[in-house]
Design a protein around this motif. Structure first.
Motif, short mmCIF file in Angstrom:
data_model
loop_
_atom_site.label_atom_id
_atom_site.label_comp_id
_atom_site.label_asym_id
_atom_site.label_seq_id
_atom_site.Cartn_x
_atom_site.Cartn_y
_atom_site.Cartn_z
N THR A 272 34.25 44.68 57.64
CA THR A 272 34.87 43.92 58.32
C THR A 272 35.24 42.57 57.80
N ARG B 170 28.58 38.25 59.04
CA ARG B 170 27.58 38.99 60.38
C ARG B 170 28.25 40.00 60.86
N ARG B 171 29.35 40.62 60.86
CA ARG B 171 29.39 41.99 61.15
C ARG B 171 28.98 43.23 60.44
N THR B 172 29.58 42.20 58.93
CA THR B 172 28.96 43.35 57.47
C THR B 172 28.08 43.80 57.06
N GLU C 229 31.41 34.98 61.30
CA GLU C 229 31.48 36.48 62.54
C GLU C 229 31.97 37.47 61.69
N SER D 170 26.03 46.14 60.26
CA SER D 170 26.87 47.05 60.50
C SER D 170 26.21 48.17 59.89
N ARG E 152 38.25 46.08 60.70
CA ARG E 152 37.00 47.06 59.89
C ARG E 152 37.75 47.86 59.12
N TYR F 296 40.41 40.46 63.48
CA TYR F 296 39.28 41.19 62.79
C TYR F 296 39.40 42.72 62.08
#
Length: 119
Positions: A53, A44-46, A41, A49, A64, A62
């Motif tokens: 993260t 995925r965020r990194t 996850e 976005s 950021r 998590y």
């Protein structure tokens, strides 16, 4: 068929506890700034976005980079190593990367390794 983010994440070899090492490097100078950990996850965020993260192993949550300090990491690229078990994230670092206030986390303790012979 277009490759999805999930297809790219599926190529990563995560550890038994679901993490992968993420080496963070300044994109233009190649300076190594820090190492953090990501689960699927966080990766995925990194990747989606434009900001890095991590998964905090000590806090179990998590985070950021820069949300509290303002020292954000803007993603420029992310690459998987040849074994699929480490990620190199090239960033544009805003402010210091280390929580101690220094530019890099790798300036604290010189282990005085013997230098190899010149080529």
């Amino acid at each position: 068929m277009t490759e999805t983010v999930d297809d790219r994440i599926a190529r990563v070899t995560f550890t038994a506890d679901g993490l992968v090492a993420a080496i963070i490097q300044q994109w233009d100078t190649r300076e190594v700034l820090m190492l953090g950990w990501m689960d699927a996850e966080a990766l995925r965020r990194t990747l989606t976005s434009g900001r890095v993260t991590f998964w905090s192993r000590s806090r179990g949550e998590y985070w950021r980079k820069g949300d509290t300090s303002g020292n954000i990491q803007l993603v420029r690229s992310a690459r998987l190593d040849c074994d699929g078990d480490a990620i190199l994230v090239e960033v544009d670092q805003v402010g210091p990367a280390c929580h101690t206030g220094t530019r890099t986390c790798f300036d604290a303790d010189d282990l005085r390794a013997v230098a190899g012979p010149s080529r």
